[in-house]
Scaffold this motif. Sequence first.
Motif, PDB file in Angstrom:
ATOM      1  N   LEU A   5      -8.743  -4.095   9.785  1.00  0.00           N
ATOM      2  CA  LEU A   5      -7.341  -3.829  10.120  1.00  0.00           C
ATOM      3  C   LEU A   5      -6.412  -4.408   9.067  1.00  0.00           C
ATOM      4  O   LEU A   5      -5.471  -3.753   8.625  1.00  0.00           O
ATOM      5  CB  LEU A   5      -7.008  -4.391  11.500  1.00  0.00           C
ATOM      6  CG  LEU A   5      -5.586  -4.127  12.005  1.00  0.00           C
ATOM      7  CD1 LEU A   5      -5.290  -2.635  12.059  1.00  0.00           C
ATOM      8  CD2 LEU A   5      -5.399  -4.742  13.372  1.00  0.00           C
ATOM      9  N   ALA A   6      -6.682  -5.632   8.624  1.00  0.00           N
ATOM     10  CA  ALA A   6      -5.845  -6.261   7.598  1.00  0.00           C
ATOM     11  C   ALA A   6      -5.930  -5.488   6.288  1.00  0.00           C
ATOM     12  O   ALA A   6      -4.915  -5.277   5.611  1.00  0.00           O
ATOM     13  CB  ALA A   6      -6.272  -7.708   7.386  1.00  0.00           C
ATOM     14  N   THR A   7      -7.122  -5.041   5.920  1.00  0.00           N
ATOM     15  CA  THR A   7      -7.304  -4.286   4.681  1.00  0.00           C
ATOM     16  C   THR A   7      -6.523  -2.982   4.712  1.00  0.00           C
ATOM     17  O   THR A   7      -5.807  -2.639   3.767  1.00  0.00           O
ATOM     18  CB  THR A   7      -8.807  -4.010   4.447  1.00  0.00           C
ATOM     19  OG1 THR A   7      -9.499  -5.254   4.396  1.00  0.00           O
ATOM     20  CG2 THR A   7      -9.035  -3.236   3.155  1.00  0.00           C
ATOM     21  N   ASN A   9      -3.971  -2.210   6.709  1.00  0.00           N
ATOM     22  CA  ASN A   9      -2.544  -2.519   6.790  1.00  0.00           C
ATOM     23  C   ASN A   9      -1.987  -2.892   5.409  1.00  0.00           C
ATOM     24  O   ASN A   9      -0.924  -2.403   5.004  1.00  0.00           O
ATOM     25  CB  ASN A   9      -2.313  -3.637   7.798  1.00  0.00           C
ATOM     26  CG  ASN A   9      -0.865  -3.765   8.202  1.00  0.00           C
ATOM     27  OD1 ASN A   9      -0.217  -2.768   8.483  1.00  0.00           O
ATOM     28  ND2 ASN A   9      -0.373  -4.976   8.243  1.00  0.00           N
ATOM     29  N   ASN A  10      -2.686  -3.734   4.674  1.00  0.00           N
ATOM     30  CA  ASN A  10      -2.233  -4.153   3.340  1.00  0.00           C
ATOM     31  C   ASN A  10      -2.225  -2.986   2.362  1.00  0.00           C
ATOM     32  O   ASN A  10      -1.346  -2.887   1.507  1.00  0.00           O
ATOM     33  CB  ASN A  10      -3.093  -5.300   2.816  1.00  0.00           C
ATOM     34  CG  ASN A  10      -2.837  -6.578   3.587  1.00  0.00           C
ATOM     35  OD1 ASN A  10      -1.787  -6.751   4.197  1.00  0.00           O
ATOM     36  ND2 ASN A  10      -3.823  -7.464   3.603  1.00  0.00           N
ATOM     37  N   SER A  11      -3.193  -2.066   2.464  1.00  0.00           N
ATOM     38  CA  SER A  11      -3.224  -0.881   1.593  1.00  0.00           C
ATOM     39  C   SER A  11      -2.019   0.012   1.848  1.00  0.00           C
ATOM     40  O   SER A  11      -1.412   0.537   0.913  1.00  0.00           O
ATOM     41  CB  SER A  11      -4.514  -0.085   1.824  1.00  0.00           C
ATOM     42  OG  SER A  11      -5.631  -0.841   1.476  1.00  0.00           O
ATOM     43  N   ILE A  12      -1.683   0.188   3.096  1.00  0.00           N
ATOM     44  CA  ILE A  12      -0.520   1.017   3.439  1.00  0.00           C
ATOM     45  C   ILE A  12       0.753   0.381   2.898  1.00  0.00           C
ATOM     46  O   ILE A  12       1.586   1.049   2.292  1.00  0.00           O
ATOM     47  CB  ILE A  12      -0.428   1.228   4.961  1.00  0.00           C
ATOM     48  CG1 ILE A  12      -1.579   2.113   5.434  1.00  0.00           C
ATOM     49  CG2 ILE A  12       0.926   1.831   5.356  1.00  0.00           C
ATOM     50  CD1 ILE A  12      -1.733   2.182   6.939  1.00  0.00           C
ATOM     51  N   LYS A  13       0.914  -0.920   3.109  1.00  0.00           N
ATOM     52  CA  LYS A  13       2.125  -1.611   2.635  1.00  0.00           C
ATOM     53  C   LYS A  13       2.242  -1.585   1.110  1.00  0.00           C
ATOM     54  O   LYS A  13       3.348  -1.553   0.576  1.00  0.00           O
ATOM     55  CB  LYS A  13       2.132  -3.061   3.126  1.00  0.00           C
ATOM     56  CG  LYS A  13       2.335  -3.181   4.623  1.00  0.00           C
ATOM     57  CD  LYS A  13       2.537  -4.600   5.102  1.00  0.00           C
ATOM     58  CE  LYS A  13       1.566  -5.587   4.525  1.00  0.00           C
ATOM     59  NZ  LYS A  13       1.665  -6.930   5.088  1.00  0.00           N
ATOM     60  N   ALA A  14       1.113  -1.581   0.399  1.00  0.00           N
ATOM     61  CA  ALA A  14       1.130  -1.604  -1.070  1.00  0.00           C
ATOM     62  C   ALA A  14       1.337  -0.222  -1.681  1.00  0.00           C
ATOM     63  O   ALA A  14       1.687  -0.103  -2.855  1.00  0.00           O
ATOM     64  CB  ALA A  14      -0.178  -2.202  -1.588  1.00  0.00           C
ATOM     65  N   SER A  15       1.141   0.825  -0.903  1.00  0.00           N
ATOM     66  CA  SER A  15       1.240   2.184  -1.417  1.00  0.00           C
ATOM     67  C   SER A  15       2.692   2.596  -1.627  1.00  0.00           C
ATOM     68  O   SER A  15       3.538   2.405  -0.754  1.00  0.00           O
ATOM     69  CB  SER A  15       0.574   3.147  -0.432  1.00  0.00           C
ATOM     70  OG  SER A  15       0.862   4.480  -0.772  1.00  0.00           O
ATOM     71  N   ALA A  16       2.972   3.188  -2.786  1.00  0.00           N
ATOM     72  CA  ALA A  16       4.315   3.702  -3.063  1.00  0.00           C
ATOM     73  C   ALA A  16       4.662   4.846  -2.104  1.00  0.00           C
ATOM     74  O   ALA A  16       5.822   5.055  -1.762  1.00  0.00           O
ATOM     75  CB  ALA A  16       4.409   4.180  -4.507  1.00  0.00           C
ATOM     76  N   ARG A  17       3.650   5.570  -1.684  1.00  0.00           N
ATOM     77  CA  ARG A  17       3.862   6.690  -0.770  1.00  0.00           C
ATOM     78  C   ARG A  17       4.438   6.215   0.564  1.00  0.00           C
ATOM     79  O   ARG A  17       5.208   6.906   1.203  1.00  0.00           O
ATOM     80  CB  ARG A  17       2.547   7.415  -0.541  1.00  0.00           C
ATOM     81  CG  ARG A  17       2.664   8.572   0.396  1.00  0.00           C
ATOM     82  CD  ARG A  17       1.373   9.326   0.493  1.00  0.00           C
ATOM     83  NE  ARG A  17       1.532  10.482   1.341  1.00  0.00           N
ATOM     84  CZ  ARG A  17       0.600  11.357   1.579  1.00  0.00           C
ATOM     85  NH1 ARG A  17      -0.566  11.239   1.017  1.00  0.00           N
ATOM     86  NH2 ARG A  17       0.828  12.382   2.371  1.00  0.00           N
TER      87      ARG A  17
END
Length: 156
Positions: A5-7, A9-17
């Motif tokens: 879940l953390a991985t 969530n962090n990927s979504i937050k880091a994405s420019a999209r």
Amino acid sequence: MTGTLATVNNSIKASARYAGVIDMVPAFMSGADPTKGPAAELFPLGNVVGHPGNQDGVTTWDTMKLPASVPLGSRIIFEYQPGLWTSRTLIGRADNGDGTADYKVSEIFAANVQDNATLLGHGMNLDTSSYVHPVLHGVLRTVSRIPQSEKLKFYP
């Protein structure tokens, strides 16, 4: 928050999209168990004030008297007899002008109701194995816990 879940969530937050989304996962998760949303016990609403006139345990009823502070649309759970709990969804309301309101409920079935019974608001759906879908009190709790810095992303 840890693990998959953390991985994600962090990927979504880091994405420019997805740069315009807010991070509400920490606000949603339970402090006691970060893999689940909050349980109904986190939402004490007071006590049942009164009950329908007929309390024979056979006749159905569709109204109950509660504190007027309980929001319309709430999914409530109350101790209708010592150690026994039941739920209702509040779909109509008539204020009594004395701090109480008569609420119409969508689930109409017989149950004797004790006056002054403990009253709680459900935070999640009734699927106790997943707690995936929040209901009114779960939504209110989550929104109140989202940091202002996250909300400002939408209203700079």
